[in-house]
Design an enzyme around this catalytic site. Structure first.
Site, PDB file in Angstrom:
ATOM      1  N   ASN A 164       0.831  -1.009   0.056  1.00 54.34           N
ATOM      2  CA  ASN A 164       0.065  -0.054  -0.174  1.00 54.34           C
ATOM      3  C   ASN A 164       1.128   1.276  -0.141  1.00 54.34           C
ATOM      4  O   ASN A 164       1.463   1.662   0.718  1.00 54.34           O
ATOM      5  CB  ASN A 164      -0.760  -0.222   1.119  1.00 54.34           C
ATOM      6  CG  ASN A 164      -1.612   1.171   1.399  1.00 54.34           C
ATOM      7  OD1 ASN A 164      -1.724   2.033   0.500  1.00 54.34           O
ATOM      8  ND2 ASN A 164      -2.651   1.158   2.427  1.00 54.34           N
TER       9      ASN A 164
ATOM     10  N   ARG B 265      -2.504  -2.089  -3.351  1.00 54.29           N
ATOM     11  CA  ARG B 265      -3.809  -1.252  -2.982  1.00 54.29           C
ATOM     12  C   ARG B 265      -3.704   0.030  -4.148  1.00 54.29           C
ATOM     13  O   ARG B 265      -2.624   0.880  -3.970  1.00 54.29           O
ATOM     14  CB  ARG B 265      -3.770  -0.700  -1.718  1.00 54.29           C
ATOM     15  CG  ARG B 265      -5.042   0.228  -1.531  1.00 54.29           C
ATOM     16  CD  ARG B 265      -5.138   0.240  -0.049  1.00 54.29           C
ATOM     17  NE  ARG B 265      -6.323   1.662   0.199  1.00 54.29           N
ATOM     18  CZ  ARG B 265      -5.970   2.817   0.695  1.00 54.29           C
ATOM     19  NH1 ARG B 265      -4.881   3.274   1.021  1.00 54.29           N
ATOM     20  NH2 ARG B 265      -7.134   3.623   0.700  1.00 54.29           N
TER      21      ARG B 265
ATOM     22  N   HIS C  27     -12.732   3.383  -0.012  1.00 49.80           N
ATOM     23  CA  HIS C  27     -12.740   2.592   1.330  1.00 49.80           C
ATOM     24  C   HIS C  27     -13.519   1.289   0.677  1.00 49.80           C
ATOM     25  O   HIS C  27     -14.152   0.351   1.358  1.00 49.80           O
ATOM     26  CB  HIS C  27     -13.521   2.880   2.434  1.00 49.80           C
ATOM     27  CG  HIS C  27     -12.756   4.079   3.130  1.00 49.80           C
ATOM     28  ND1 HIS C  27     -13.512   5.292   3.864  1.00 49.80           N
ATOM     29  CD2 HIS C  27     -11.442   4.402   3.319  1.00 49.80           C
ATOM     30  CE1 HIS C  27     -12.635   5.934   4.512  1.00 49.80           C
ATOM     31  NE2 HIS C  27     -11.491   5.478   4.436  1.00 49.80           N
TER      32      HIS C  27
ATOM     33  N   ARG D  83      -9.970  16.382   7.424  1.00 47.10           N
ATOM     34  CA  ARG D  83     -10.789  17.182   6.088  1.00 47.10           C
ATOM     35  C   ARG D  83     -12.175  17.427   6.664  1.00 47.10           C
ATOM     36  O   ARG D  83     -12.634  16.846   7.565  1.00 47.10           O
ATOM     37  CB  ARG D  83     -11.014  15.832   5.280  1.00 47.10           C
ATOM     38  CG  ARG D  83      -9.924  15.233   4.518  1.00 47.10           C
ATOM     39  CD  ARG D  83     -10.316  14.076   3.374  1.00 47.10           C
ATOM     40  NE  ARG D  83      -9.109  13.445   3.230  1.00 47.10           N
ATOM     41  CZ  ARG D  83      -8.981  12.025   3.173  1.00 47.10           C
ATOM     42  NH1 ARG D  83      -9.986  11.428   3.671  1.00 47.10           N
ATOM     43  NH2 ARG D  83      -7.940  11.615   2.609  1.00 47.10           N
TER      44      ARG D  83
ATOM     45  N   GLU E 130     -13.924   0.768  15.381  1.00 43.76           N
ATOM     46  CA  GLU E 130     -13.848  -0.401  16.145  1.00 43.76           C
ATOM     47  C   GLU E 130     -13.226  -0.350  17.511  1.00 43.76           C
ATOM     48  O   GLU E 130     -13.578  -1.133  18.448  1.00 43.76           O
ATOM     49  CB  GLU E 130     -12.600  -1.352  15.512  1.00 43.76           C
ATOM     50  CG  GLU E 130     -12.797  -1.919  14.082  1.00 43.76           C
ATOM     51  CD  GLU E 130     -11.428  -2.333  13.372  1.00 43.76           C
ATOM     52  OE1 GLU E 130     -10.682  -2.774  14.111  1.00 43.76           O
ATOM     53  OE2 GLU E 130     -11.763  -2.233  12.043  1.00 43.76           O
ATOM     54  N   ASN E 131     -13.027   0.950  17.872  1.00 46.07           N
ATOM     55  CA  ASN E 131     -12.412   1.485  19.139  1.00 46.07           C
ATOM     56  C   ASN E 131     -12.964   2.224  19.913  1.00 46.07           C
ATOM     57  O   ASN E 131     -12.580   2.236  21.037  1.00 46.07           O
ATOM     58  CB  ASN E 131     -10.726   1.613  19.065  1.00 46.07           C
ATOM     59  CG  ASN E 131     -10.024   0.308  18.329  1.00 46.07           C
ATOM     60  OD1 ASN E 131     -10.234  -0.678  18.847  1.00 46.07           O
ATOM     61  ND2 ASN E 131      -9.022   0.656  17.423  1.00 46.07           N
TER      62      ASN E 131
ATOM     63  N   GLU F  40      -8.379  -5.084   4.854  1.00 46.51           N
ATOM     64  CA  GLU F  40      -8.292  -4.756   3.544  1.00 46.51           C
ATOM     65  C   GLU F  40      -7.182  -5.781   2.782  1.00 46.51           C
ATOM     66  O   GLU F  40      -7.094  -6.092   1.822  1.00 46.51           O
ATOM     67  CB  GLU F  40      -7.793  -3.471   3.236  1.00 46.51           C
ATOM     68  CG  GLU F  40      -9.242  -2.560   3.605  1.00 46.51           C
ATOM     69  CD  GLU F  40      -8.918  -0.978   3.824  1.00 46.51           C
ATOM     70  OE1 GLU F  40      -9.093  -0.155   3.039  1.00 46.51           O
ATOM     71  OE2 GLU F  40      -8.000  -0.726   5.272  1.00 46.51           O
TER      72      GLU F  40
END
Length: 396
Positions: free
Chosen positions: A9, A88, A177, A237, A330-331, A382
Site C-alpha cells: 500500500n 492497493r 474504502h 478533512r 472498532e475502538n 483490506e
C-alpha cells in the site's frame, strides 16, 4: 509453508506492506516505511513478535522495496513461497470495476485516473514500477478502492452539474474504502448468512471516514465523492459543506482557491474544531479531563456520521444491519454511542454494556433486543481482500 502474497500500500511519503500465506489467513510479516522523501526515513518489520527498524539511505520508495527484498533474502524459506504481489490503488475511475493483473496497459490506465488523486496515483505507479523492477517475473495485481462502488446507479453517482462535465471529464461520485466495505460485506455474511440478501449500513471510521449502503451485497450509495473530501467530517478533512466557502476563505485569507482547498483537506475536521489533534484517542482523553472543544469536535463527528448513514440508507429497502469498522469505528465506544443516539428515530439502539466491553480485534454484536437493526463491530481486513484477489487472478 503455503504460497504467500506480498501486499503493498504505497502512499506519497509512506509504504505499508504485509506478507500473507495460507490463502491470506496467516500474517507472516508486516511493516511500514515512513517519512519517505525526507532525511530521516526508516522501514520497520514486525516478525514473530519482534519489531526491527532500519534507516533508509536514500529515503526513496525503491529503497523501501529493496529492503523488503533484502529481508526476504535473509528468510529464504519465506521468499521461496512468494507467488505474487498485490497493490492497493486508491482511484480506478470508471476504467477499473474489479481487480486486475498488472501490465503496461493497466499502469497507463491507473496513470490516466491521476487527475482525481494526483498524490496517491503517482505513489501507486512508483510502487508498482519499483516492485516490477525488484521482483521481475512475479505476477502483480492492482486492487482498487473505488471498484466496489461501481455498482451505484447514475441517480446516485452523477452530480447535478452540466452533463457535459460528466461526458467530457468523468466528473462524478466514485467513493472510496471499497476494499474495506467488500470485506465487511463478506465477513458479515459469514456471521449472519441472511445479510447477503438484506440491507446493510456500514461506517468505516478512521482518520479518513465514510459511510456506505450495501444492498444485497452490492454498494448502492456512499458518502465520499470524486475525492475523499466529500461526506463525513474526518481527522483533518472538513467533509461536505457549501462549495462557496472555498471562495469566501480564499478572499478572506488572501490565498488561492488551491490553498483554501488545502485547508479543507489538511487543517479542518477534528483537528480544525478541537485545535488540538486529529487523533480520536487524544480528543477523548482531553474530553474526559474537561476540554469542551474536544467534546464538540467528537460530537460533530458523530452527528455527521449519523447524518450520512441516514442519507445513504435511502437506497435500501430495509436497514437490517449497521456495521462499525476502521480504527475509530472498532475502538471508540463513545462515538458508537453518540452515533446510535443520533439514529434513535430509526429505532437503532445499542446495549451500553456490550458497547463498552466489546473485545478488541473481534467481531461482536452490540444491539439491544428491541433494536430494529442489528448493530455490529467488525474489524476490517483490506490486506486479506488484496491477498485473496491476487491469489485468485494468479491462479486463473
Amino acid at each position: 509453508m503455503a504460497d504467500s502474497i506480498l501486499v503493498i500500500n504505497c502512499g506519497s511519503s509512506s509504504l505499508k506492506f504485509a506478507i500473507l500465506s495460507n490463502a491470506g489467513q496467516t500474517l507472516i510479516v508486516e511493516g511500514i516505511a515512513e517519512r519517505l522523501g525526507s532525511d530521516n526515513s526508516s522501514i520497520s518489520f514486525k516478525f514473530e513478535g519482534e519489531k526491527t527498524v532500519i534507516a533508509l539511505q536514500d529515503s526513496s520508495h525503491k529503497q523501501a522495496v529493496t529492503q523488503i527484498k533484502h529481508w526476504l533474502e535473509e528468510h529464504p524459506h519465506i521468499q521461496k513461497n512468494l507467488v505474487g504481489i498485490g497493490h492497493r490503488v486508491v482511484h480506478g475511475g470508471e476504467t477499473f470495476t474489479h481487480s486486475v493483473l498488472i501490465d503496461q496497459n493497466v499502469i497507463q490506465g491507473i496513470a490516466d485516473c491521476s487527475q482525481f488523486a494526483p498524490l496517491h496515483t503517482a505513489a501507486h505507479v512508483i510502487g508498482i514500477e519499483v516492485a516490477m523492477q525488484i521482483f521481475p517475473g512475479l505476477p502483480q495485481v492492482a486492487v482498487f478502492d473505488t471498484a466496489f462502488h461501481q455498482t451505484l446507479e447514475p441517480v446516485q453517482y452523477l452530480y447535478p452539474i452540466p452533463m457535459a462535465m460528466y461526458r467530457d471529464h468523468h466528473f462524478r461520485k466514485y467513493g472510496f474504502h471499497g476494499t474495506s466495505y467488500r470485506y465487511i460485506s463478506q465477513r458479515l455474511a459469514e456471521l449472519d448468512p441472511k445479510s447477503h440478501q438484506q440491507g446493510v449500513l456500514a461506517a468505516h471510521l478512521g482518520n479518513g471516514a465514510s459511510t456506505c449502503a450495501i444492498n444485497k451485497g452490492k454498494s448502492s450509495d456512499t458518502s465520499m465523492g470524486i475525492t475523499p473530501l466529500e461526506g463525513l467530517m474526518m481527522g483533518t478533512r472538513c467533509g461536505s459543506l457549501d462549495p462557496s466557502l472555498i471562495s469566501f476563505i480564499s478572499k478572506a485569507e488572501h490565498i488561492s482557491s488551491d490553498e483554501a482547498l488545502d485547508i479543507l483537506n489538511k487543517k479542518s475536521g477534528l483537528l480544525g474544531i478541537s485545535e488540538l489533534s486529529n487523533d480520536c484517542r487524544t480528543l477523548e482523553e482531553a474530553m474526559v479531563s474537561g476540554d469542551n472543544r474536544a467534546k464538540l469536535a467528537l460530537d460533530m463527528f458523530a452527528a455527521r456520521t449519523a447524518k450520512y448513514l441516514a442519507s445513504v440508507a435511502t437506497t435500501l429497502e430495509s436497514i437490517d444491519h449497521l456495521v462499525f469498522t476502521g480504527g475509530i469505528g472498532e475502538n471508540s465506544s463513545y462515538l458508537r454511542h453518540v452515533i446510535c443516539q443520533n439514529l434513535k428515530a430509526f429505532n437503532i439502539s445499542i446495549n451500553e454494556d456490550k458497547n463498552n466491553n466489546a473485545p478488541r480485534g473481534m467481531a461482536s454484536e452490540i444491539h439491544t433486543r428491541h433494536s430494529n437493526t442489528k448493530v455490529w463491530i467488525i474489524p476490517t481486513n483490506e490486506e486479506l481482500v488484496i491477498a485473496l484477489d491476487t491469489f485468485s487472478l494468479i491462479n486463473n
